[in-house]
Design a protein around this motif. Structure first.
Motif, PDB file in Angstrom:
ATOM      1  N   ASP A 197       0.898  -1.111  -0.148  1.00  0.00           N
ATOM      2  CA  ASP A 197      -0.204   0.136  -0.070  1.00  0.00           C
ATOM      3  C   ASP A 197       0.684   1.425  -0.062  1.00  0.00           C
ATOM      4  O   ASP A 197       1.953   1.149   0.269  1.00  0.00           O
ATOM      5  N   MET A 198       0.235   2.348  -0.424  1.00  0.00           N
ATOM      6  CA  MET A 198       1.020   3.444  -0.479  1.00  0.00           C
ATOM      7  C   MET A 198       1.410   4.086   0.847  1.00  0.00           C
ATOM      8  O   MET A 198       2.647   4.695   0.749  1.00  0.00           O
ATOM      9  N   GLN A 199       0.834   4.060   1.891  1.00  0.00           N
ATOM     10  CA  GLN A 199       1.223   4.464   3.056  1.00  0.00           C
ATOM     11  C   GLN A 199       2.702   3.552   3.404  1.00  0.00           C
ATOM     12  O   GLN A 199       3.541   4.327   3.868  1.00  0.00           O
ATOM     13  N   THR A 200       2.497   2.437   3.298  1.00  0.00           N
ATOM     14  CA  THR A 200       3.867   1.591   3.310  1.00  0.00           C
ATOM     15  C   THR A 200       5.044   1.936   2.567  1.00  0.00           C
ATOM     16  O   THR A 200       6.212   1.980   2.947  1.00  0.00           O
ATOM     17  N   ALA A 201       4.598   2.551   1.253  1.00  0.00           N
ATOM     18  CA  ALA A 201       5.655   2.872   0.262  1.00  0.00           C
ATOM     19  C   ALA A 201       6.348   4.119   0.893  1.00  0.00           C
ATOM     20  O   ALA A 201       7.521   4.093   0.763  1.00  0.00           O
ATOM     21  N   ILE A 202       5.516   4.839   1.258  1.00  0.00           N
ATOM     22  CA  ILE A 202       5.995   6.228   1.926  1.00  0.00           C
ATOM     23  C   ILE A 202       6.997   5.894   3.108  1.00  0.00           C
ATOM     24  O   ILE A 202       8.060   6.532   3.280  1.00  0.00           O
ATOM     25  N   SER A 203       6.494   5.335   4.023  1.00  0.00           N
ATOM     26  CA  SER A 203       7.476   4.834   5.253  1.00  0.00           C
ATOM     27  C   SER A 203       8.605   4.174   4.876  1.00  0.00           C
ATOM     28  O   SER A 203       9.762   4.362   5.641  1.00  0.00           O
ATOM     29  N   ILE A 204       8.424   3.310   3.775  1.00  0.00           N
ATOM     30  CA  ILE A 204       9.627   2.740   3.512  1.00  0.00           C
ATOM     31  C   ILE A 204      10.834   3.509   2.666  1.00  0.00           C
ATOM     32  O   ILE A 204      11.953   3.587   3.029  1.00  0.00           O
ATOM     33  N   ASP A 205      10.131   4.515   1.839  1.00  0.00           N
ATOM     34  CA  ASP A 205      10.934   5.483   1.543  1.00  0.00           C
ATOM     35  C   ASP A 205      11.777   6.394   2.637  1.00  0.00           C
ATOM     36  O   ASP A 205      12.840   6.712   2.396  1.00  0.00           O
ATOM     37  N   GLU A 206      10.679   6.458   3.625  1.00  0.00           N
ATOM     38  CA  GLU A 206      11.462   7.430   4.793  1.00  0.00           C
ATOM     39  C   GLU A 206      12.590   6.763   5.452  1.00  0.00           C
ATOM     40  O   GLU A 206      13.666   7.141   5.771  1.00  0.00           O
ATOM     41  N   THR A 207      12.585   5.081   5.359  1.00  0.00           N
ATOM     42  CA  THR A 207      13.670   4.382   6.038  1.00  0.00           C
ATOM     43  C   THR A 207      14.819   4.634   5.254  1.00  0.00           C
ATOM     44  O   THR A 207      15.804   4.743   5.540  1.00  0.00           O
ATOM     45  N   ARG A 208      14.606   4.613   3.909  1.00  0.00           N
ATOM     46  CA  ARG A 208      15.721   4.630   2.909  1.00  0.00           C
ATOM     47  C   ARG A 208      16.458   5.815   2.918  1.00  0.00           C
ATOM     48  O   ARG A 208      17.550   6.138   2.800  1.00  0.00           O
ATOM     49  N   VAL A 209      15.634   7.035   3.213  1.00  0.00           N
ATOM     50  CA  VAL A 209      16.322   8.219   3.300  1.00  0.00           C
ATOM     51  C   VAL A 209      17.280   8.576   4.740  1.00  0.00           C
ATOM     52  O   VAL A 209      18.142   8.991   4.539  1.00  0.00           O
ATOM     53  N   ARG A 210      16.680   7.676   5.903  1.00  0.00           N
ATOM     54  CA  ARG A 210      17.701   7.550   6.814  1.00  0.00           C
ATOM     55  C   ARG A 210      18.901   6.747   6.452  1.00  0.00           C
ATOM     56  O   ARG A 210      19.736   7.158   7.037  1.00  0.00           O
ATOM     57  N   GLY A 211      18.889   5.832   5.697  1.00  0.00           N
ATOM     58  CA  GLY A 211      19.880   5.134   5.289  1.00  0.00           C
ATOM     59  C   GLY A 211      20.944   5.932   4.482  1.00  0.00           C
ATOM     60  O   GLY A 211      22.287   5.856   4.658  1.00  0.00           O
ATOM     61  N   ILE A 212      20.289   6.548   3.465  1.00  0.00           N
ATOM     62  CA  ILE A 212      21.385   7.321   2.574  1.00  0.00           C
ATOM     63  C   ILE A 212      21.724   8.494   3.309  1.00  0.00           C
ATOM     64  O   ILE A 212      22.789   9.069   3.244  1.00  0.00           O
ATOM     65  N   THR A 213      20.945   9.485   3.750  1.00  0.00           N
ATOM     66  CA  THR A 213      21.310  10.744   4.377  1.00  0.00           C
ATOM     67  C   THR A 213      21.860  10.424   5.657  1.00  0.00           C
ATOM     68  O   THR A 213      22.653  11.334   6.377  1.00  0.00           O
ATOM     69  N   GLY A 214      21.443   9.485   6.605  1.00  0.00           N
ATOM     70  CA  GLY A 214      21.953   9.202   8.011  1.00  0.00           C
ATOM     71  C   GLY A 214      23.092   8.362   8.007  1.00  0.00           C
ATOM     72  O   GLY A 214      24.399   9.050   8.178  1.00  0.00           O
ATOM     73  N   LEU A 215      23.064   7.297   7.429  1.00  0.00           N
ATOM     74  CA  LEU A 215      24.275   6.197   7.849  1.00  0.00           C
ATOM     75  C   LEU A 215      25.236   6.725   6.675  1.00  0.00           C
ATOM     76  O   LEU A 215      26.310   6.875   7.062  1.00  0.00           O
ATOM     77  N   LEU A 216      24.972   6.631   5.380  1.00  0.00           N
ATOM     78  CA  LEU A 216      25.973   6.982   4.357  1.00  0.00           C
ATOM     79  C   LEU A 216      26.437   8.291   4.391  1.00  0.00           C
ATOM     80  O   LEU A 216      27.400   8.434   4.548  1.00  0.00           O
ATOM     81  N   SER A 217      25.653   9.452   4.378  1.00  0.00           N
ATOM     82  CA  SER A 217      26.309  10.750   4.199  1.00  0.00           C
ATOM     83  C   SER A 217      26.922  10.964   5.461  1.00  0.00           C
ATOM     84  O   SER A 217      28.216  11.578   5.312  1.00  0.00           O
TER      85      SER A 217
END
Length: 327
Positions: A197-217
């Protein structure tokens, strides 16, 4: 033998709702006992595994949510206890006592995450990697809050002063963090999650943002002074970082990544420029490091070169975007 029996019993507690609270309390008592006599190189991975099992228990109740959060906090607690545990490890205690004795920490061989110091390599395998692997597995939890807690504590671990101390001792330590922890986690987060569902897609993208901007960057920028001295940074680690930035930009489903990833990339480039990370001394085989970087960036984020505020920031470093066409 007694310890094995105890941990086998504790490992079964997360499987049964009636046993979880008592089992978790018993485990916490073992960890918090003065002097931590229960924490040894032998019991350590078992305790980590049991904590992951408690953190993964999920029957949608408030108690289970709190139990998961507390379990993640105790995985971090184990990380904080590493110095005490290794001081009792005869193989590693000498390294801990002489952590600042290395005369030439930059003299490393390129091996994509393999540590030169035998004692540090053992410390990584016995203690650090099991903890990182625990956070990594929980970052794929189906519950967004638990995923985010796991990523946040992993980030705290990666940026902790104790981690910085190990990196200053041996810069390849941070390369191990990227190739054995950060990149595998980023790869895992790109894999499909169960719900569509779309809500899950948004929460997953938010998790991915944490991965790329938090962990990686944040990991890159925190250890930038060390990683740019690695002999293969500009033609391997940096290129791999750009590849993951590209993958995450392409994986956007909700618009969250499309907004966050270019901003993170701009910040990375500007901080790297402020650290002179693209100076001529880093050119390889006659190839300008800045030009090589921009050719890669322009292939997946062409709009970045049109950002006027970013162009203005680049001009203060006497730099301009360099595209495939040399424009």
């Amino acid at each position: 033998k007694g310890a094995k029996v105890v941990f086998r019993l504790l490992a079964r507690c997360p499987l049964y709702a009636q046993a979880r609270q008592r089992g978790f309390k018993a485990l916490v008592q073992l960890i918090d006992e003065p002097g931590q006599p229960a924490l040894t190189s032998i019991t350590f991975p078992h305790i980590v595994d049991v904590l992951v099992a408690f953190a993964s228990a999920n029957d949608a109740s408030d108690f289970e949510q709190k139990l998961s959060v507390f379990s993640i906090k105790y995985i971090y607690r184990l990380f904080e206890l590493i110095p005490q545990i290794t001081s009792r490890d005869p193989v590693l205690s000498l390294h801990v006592e002489n952590i600042s004795s290395s005369p030439d920490p930059v003299s490393v061989a390129s091996s994509a995450g393999s540590l030169q110091s035998p004692s540090l390599d053992q410390e990584w395998k016995k203690y650090w990697f099991p903890l990182f692997a625990a956070f990594k597995s929980l970052s794929r939890d189906q519950r967004p809050d638990i995923r985010h807690h796991a990523i946040n504590f992993l980030q705290r671990t990666l940026l902790h002063p104790m981690t910085s101390q190990r990196v200053s001792q041996q810069p390849l330590f941070v390369e191990s963090c990227f190739y054995q922890v950060v990149f595998p986690l980023l790869q895992d987060l790109l894999q499909p999650f169960k719900s569509k569902d779309m809500q899950t897609a948004i929460s997953i993208d938010e998790t991915r943002v944490r991965g790329i901007t938090g962990l990686l960057s944040q990991s890159l920028l925190h250890y930038l002074n060390f990683v740019i001295q690695l002999p293969d940074f500009h033609h391997k680690l940096w290129i791999d970082i750009l590849k993951y930035i590209e993958l995450y930009l392409q994986s956007d489903k909700s618009g969250v990544l499309a907004e966050a990833v270019p901003e993170a990339l701009k910040n990375i480039l500007l901080v790297m420029l402020s650290h002179d990370a693209f100076s001529e001394k880093y050119n390889q085989e006659g190839q300008d490091a800045w030009v090589v970087s921009w050719r890669a960036i322009d292939s997946f984020c062409p709009a970045l070169k049109l950002d006027e505020s970013f162009q203005a920031s680049l001009s203060s470093f006497h730099k301009t975007p360099f595209t495939k066409d040399g424009q």
